[in-house]
Scaffold this active site. Structure first.
Site, PDB file in Angstrom:
ATOM      1  N   ARG A 107       0.816  -1.216   0.000  1.00  0.00           N
ATOM      2  CA  ARG A 107       0.000   0.000   0.000  1.00  0.00           C
ATOM      3  C   ARG A 107       0.839   1.250   0.000  1.00  0.00           C
ATOM      4  O   ARG A 107       0.296   2.357  -0.081  1.00  0.00           O
ATOM      5  CB  ARG A 107      -0.836   0.023   1.265  1.00  0.00           C
ATOM      6  CG  ARG A 107      -2.207  -0.598   1.141  1.00  0.00           C
ATOM      7  CD  ARG A 107      -2.770  -0.667   2.534  1.00  0.00           C
ATOM      8  NE  ARG A 107      -4.150  -0.382   2.595  1.00  0.00           N
ATOM      9  CZ  ARG A 107      -5.088  -1.330   2.666  1.00  0.00           C
ATOM     10  NH1 ARG A 107      -4.761  -2.587   2.608  1.00  0.00           N
ATOM     11  NH2 ARG A 107      -6.345  -0.997   2.773  1.00  0.00           N
ATOM     12  N   ARG A 163     -21.573  -2.960   3.188  1.00  0.00           N
ATOM     13  CA  ARG A 163     -20.896  -4.267   3.295  1.00  0.00           C
ATOM     14  C   ARG A 163     -21.265  -4.992   4.594  1.00  0.00           C
ATOM     15  O   ARG A 163     -21.345  -4.394   5.659  1.00  0.00           O
ATOM     16  CB  ARG A 163     -19.379  -4.087   3.247  1.00  0.00           C
ATOM     17  CG  ARG A 163     -18.631  -5.359   3.616  1.00  0.00           C
ATOM     18  CD  ARG A 163     -17.182  -5.349   3.260  1.00  0.00           C
ATOM     19  NE  ARG A 163     -16.461  -4.213   3.787  1.00  0.00           N
ATOM     20  CZ  ARG A 163     -15.226  -3.904   3.450  1.00  0.00           C
ATOM     21  NH1 ARG A 163     -14.589  -4.621   2.553  1.00  0.00           N
ATOM     22  NH2 ARG A 163     -14.630  -2.865   3.972  1.00  0.00           N
ATOM     23  N   ARG A 184     -18.222  -3.911   9.447  1.00  0.00           N
ATOM     24  CA  ARG A 184     -16.872  -3.610   9.937  1.00  0.00           C
ATOM     25  C   ARG A 184     -16.841  -2.230  10.600  1.00  0.00           C
ATOM     26  O   ARG A 184     -17.494  -1.307  10.130  1.00  0.00           O
ATOM     27  CB  ARG A 184     -15.891  -3.646   8.763  1.00  0.00           C
ATOM     28  CG  ARG A 184     -15.156  -4.959   8.651  1.00  0.00           C
ATOM     29  CD  ARG A 184     -14.368  -5.116   7.401  1.00  0.00           C
ATOM     30  NE  ARG A 184     -13.444  -4.033   7.096  1.00  0.00           N
ATOM     31  CZ  ARG A 184     -12.605  -4.039   6.070  1.00  0.00           C
ATOM     32  NH1 ARG A 184     -12.571  -5.090   5.266  1.00  0.00           N
ATOM     33  NH2 ARG A 184     -11.813  -3.024   5.831  1.00  0.00           N
ATOM     34  N   ARG A 242     -10.209   6.706   4.653  1.00  0.00           N
ATOM     35  CA  ARG A 242      -9.500   5.601   3.987  1.00  0.00           C
ATOM     36  C   ARG A 242      -9.264   5.929   2.519  1.00  0.00           C
ATOM     37  O   ARG A 242      -8.213   5.612   1.960  1.00  0.00           O
ATOM     38  CB  ARG A 242     -10.317   4.307   4.114  1.00  0.00           C
ATOM     39  CG  ARG A 242     -10.208   3.709   5.507  1.00  0.00           C
ATOM     40  CD  ARG A 242     -11.314   2.720   5.777  1.00  0.00           C
ATOM     41  NE  ARG A 242     -11.296   1.550   4.931  1.00  0.00           N
ATOM     42  CZ  ARG A 242     -12.342   0.760   4.744  1.00  0.00           C
ATOM     43  NH1 ARG A 242     -13.502   1.024   5.325  1.00  0.00           N
ATOM     44  NH2 ARG A 242     -12.248  -0.284   3.967  1.00  0.00           N
TER      45      ARG A 242
HETATM   46  P1  AP5 Z   1     -14.699  -5.950  -0.841  1.00  0.00           P
HETATM   47  O1  AP5 Z   1     -14.395  -7.079  -1.750  1.00  0.00           O
HETATM   48  O2  AP5 Z   1     -14.764  -6.226   0.624  1.00  0.00           O
HETATM   49  O3  AP5 Z   1     -13.703  -4.732  -1.159  1.00  0.00           O
HETATM   50  P2  AP5 Z   1     -12.166  -4.563  -0.846  1.00  0.00           P
HETATM   51  O4  AP5 Z   1     -11.519  -3.966  -2.038  1.00  0.00           O
HETATM   52  O5  AP5 Z   1     -11.580  -5.847  -0.327  1.00  0.00           O
HETATM   53  O6  AP5 Z   1     -12.277  -3.461   0.283  1.00  0.00           O
HETATM   54  P3  AP5 Z   1     -11.651  -3.347   1.723  1.00  0.00           P
HETATM   55  O7  AP5 Z   1     -12.426  -2.292   2.408  1.00  0.00           O
HETATM   56  O8  AP5 Z   1     -11.561  -4.675   2.415  1.00  0.00           O
HETATM   57  O9  AP5 Z   1     -10.261  -2.846   1.391  1.00  0.00           O
HETATM   58  P4  AP5 Z   1      -9.369  -2.049   2.291  1.00  0.00           P
HETATM   59  O10 AP5 Z   1      -8.181  -2.026   1.453  1.00  0.00           O
HETATM   60  O11 AP5 Z   1      -9.846  -0.739   2.758  1.00  0.00           O
HETATM   61  O12 AP5 Z   1      -9.410  -2.874   3.653  1.00  0.00           O
HETATM   62  P5  AP5 Z   1      -8.385  -3.927   4.267  1.00  0.00           P
HETATM   63  O13 AP5 Z   1      -9.196  -4.944   4.936  1.00  0.00           O
HETATM   64  O14 AP5 Z   1      -7.348  -4.324   3.290  1.00  0.00           O
HETATM   65  O15 AP5 Z   1     -16.092  -5.302  -1.320  1.00  0.00           O
HETATM   66  C1  AP5 Z   1     -16.699  -4.273  -0.596  1.00  0.00           C
HETATM   67  C2  AP5 Z   1     -18.234  -4.447  -0.642  1.00  0.00           C
HETATM   68  O16 AP5 Z   1     -18.700  -4.318  -1.982  1.00  0.00           O
HETATM   69  C3  AP5 Z   1     -18.738  -5.824  -0.178  1.00  0.00           C
HETATM   70  O17 AP5 Z   1     -19.934  -5.631   0.511  1.00  0.00           O
HETATM   71  C4  AP5 Z   1     -18.985  -6.612  -1.455  1.00  0.00           C
HETATM   72  O18 AP5 Z   1     -20.031  -7.532  -1.278  1.00  0.00           O
HETATM   73  C5  AP5 Z   1     -19.367  -5.489  -2.435  1.00  0.00           C
HETATM   74  N1  AP5 Z   1     -18.864  -5.711  -3.778  1.00  0.00           N
HETATM   75  C6  AP5 Z   1     -17.600  -6.139  -4.115  1.00  0.00           C
HETATM   76  N2  AP5 Z   1     -17.469  -6.172  -5.464  1.00  0.00           N
HETATM   77  C7  AP5 Z   1     -18.672  -5.733  -5.962  1.00  0.00           C
HETATM   78  C8  AP5 Z   1     -19.147  -5.532  -7.285  1.00  0.00           C
HETATM   79  N3  AP5 Z   1     -18.361  -5.754  -8.370  1.00  0.00           N
HETATM   80  N4  AP5 Z   1     -20.399  -5.051  -7.436  1.00  0.00           N
HETATM   81  C9  AP5 Z   1     -21.191  -4.797  -6.370  1.00  0.00           C
HETATM   82  N5  AP5 Z   1     -20.793  -4.969  -5.093  1.00  0.00           N
HETATM   83  C10 AP5 Z   1     -19.545  -5.437  -4.896  1.00  0.00           C
HETATM   84  O19 AP5 Z   1      -7.639  -3.000   5.353  1.00  0.00           O
HETATM   85  C11 AP5 Z   1      -8.296  -2.507   6.495  1.00  0.00           C
HETATM   86  C12 AP5 Z   1      -7.336  -1.663   7.309  1.00  0.00           C
HETATM   87  O20 AP5 Z   1      -6.204  -2.471   7.714  1.00  0.00           O
HETATM   88  C13 AP5 Z   1      -6.691  -0.479   6.551  1.00  0.00           C
HETATM   89  O21 AP5 Z   1      -7.512   0.670   6.592  1.00  0.00           O
HETATM   90  C14 AP5 Z   1      -5.398  -0.297   7.353  1.00  0.00           C
HETATM   91  O22 AP5 Z   1      -5.612   0.361   8.582  1.00  0.00           O
HETATM   92  C15 AP5 Z   1      -4.984  -1.737   7.663  1.00  0.00           C
HETATM   93  N6  AP5 Z   1      -4.118  -2.329   6.621  1.00  0.00           N
HETATM   94  C16 AP5 Z   1      -4.397  -3.383   5.818  1.00  0.00           C
HETATM   95  N7  AP5 Z   1      -3.369  -3.632   4.997  1.00  0.00           N
HETATM   96  C17 AP5 Z   1      -2.415  -2.733   5.298  1.00  0.00           C
HETATM   97  C18 AP5 Z   1      -1.124  -2.454   4.758  1.00  0.00           C
HETATM   98  N8  AP5 Z   1      -0.624  -3.193   3.742  1.00  0.00           N
HETATM   99  N9  AP5 Z   1      -0.433  -1.430   5.279  1.00  0.00           N
HETATM  100  C19 AP5 Z   1      -0.908  -0.681   6.296  1.00  0.00           C
HETATM  101  N10 AP5 Z   1      -2.124  -0.867   6.833  1.00  0.00           N
HETATM  102  C20 AP5 Z   1      -2.880  -1.887   6.333  1.00  0.00           C
END
Ligand code: AP5
Length: 222
Positions: free
Chosen positions: A88, A127, A160, A171
């Site tokens: 990221r 979600r 969440r 975010r």
């Molecule tokens: P979903 O598939 O859950 O989307 P996503 O891209 O995985 O979104 P996230 O919110 O999980 O990503 P993120 O990067 O913010 O969070 P992460 O968990 O990595 O889809 C979302 C919704 O849409 C669902 O309800 C789904 O059903 C629906 N949907 C999906 N596709 C669709 C479509 N085509 N059409 C219609 N509906 C659809 O990170 C969380 C936190 O962890 C970060 O904020 C940070 O604090 C920390 N973190 C994680 N990784 C790191 C890192 N590498 N470095 C530093 N901090 C980190």
């Protein structure tokens, strides 16, 4: 296949990665899921990470990278993997190169799920996630068959804590500032594939599968 899924929060990285991992027999490595597991297990890492996650800020690079490195010690990564949520930052992209080099791996493709702000806000604010198996649903886009129960395992669905409007906005801002350079990083290495991802999940999956087929065909030709 060794794949990175890139894209803003709500682009559908987790949704696509779960299906692809199952269909193609790849390990799904989500740094967000690993961090949330640490938070719910009450580990030292989880305690440190929680504050950043609740605000929608990035967890410091050193913590996430250490966690990822440990994940790469598990044998399932040898059959291929899908990385979701890492790298990221540019620093994380460079750390990933080092981790992969040590393991003798290299990335085949970095797939950028290109989505607009209005779409991701709508997706995140609706979600629902299963407490038991982690499956993703959406109040209107992908509703569960039974209200607030998981179609796969019957587990309870929850929202969440970082899917609240203010945190979603933060975010997205953090993403634009910190993660845009990561897209250029893979473009310069000629690994980047940009896919439109505003459409419904099945259509996006089809586009990704077509890309994999093209990649495999080109390997056969060589
Ligand atoms: P979903 O598939 O859950 O989307 P996503 O891209 O995985 O979104 P996230 O919110 O999980 O990503 P993120 O990067 O913010 O969070 P992460 O968990 O990595 O889809 C979302 C919704 O849409 C669902 O309800 C789904 O059903 C629906 N949907 C999906 N596709 C669709 C479509 N085509 N059409 C219609 N509906 C659809 O990170 C969380 C936190 O962890 C970060 O904020 C940070 O604090 C920390 N973190 C994680 N990784 C790191 C890192 N590498 N470095 C530093 N901090 C980190």
């Amino acid at each position: 296949m060794k794949i990175i899924l890139l894209g803003p929060p709500g682009a559908g990285k987790g949704t696509q990665a779960k299906v692809l991992a199952k269909q193609l027999g790849l390990a799904h490595i989500s740094t967000g899921d690993l961090l949330r597991q640490n938070v719910s297990d009450g580990t030292e890492l989880g305690k440190e990470a929680q504050g950043y996650m609740n605000k929608g800020a990035l967890v410091p690079d050193e913590l996430v990278t250490k966690m990822l490195k440990t994940r790469f010690d598990r044998p399932d990564v040898r059959n291929g993997f899908i990385l979701d949520g890492y790298p990221r930052t540019l620093k994380q992209a460079e750390s990933l190169d080092e981790i992969l080099k040590e393991k003798g791996f290299s990335i085949d493709k970095a797939i950028y799920l290109d989505t607009s702000d209005s779409v991701v806000i709508q997706r995140l604010s609706g979600r629902l996630v299963c407490r038991k198996c982690g499956a993703n649903f959406h109040i209107t886009n992908m509703p569960p068959k039974v209200s607030m129960a998981c179609d796969n395992c019957g587990g309870e669905l929850y929202q969440r804590s970082d899917d609240k409007e203010e945190t979603i906005k933060n975010r997205l801002e953090v993403y634009k500032k910190e993660s845009s350079p990561v897209i250029n990083y893979y473009a310069e290495k000629q690994k980047l594939e940009r896919l439109p991802a505003d459409g419904e999940a099945g259509a996006v999956l089809e586009t990704v599968m077509l890309l994999f087929k093209k990649h495999n065909d080109s390997l056969k030709v060589k």
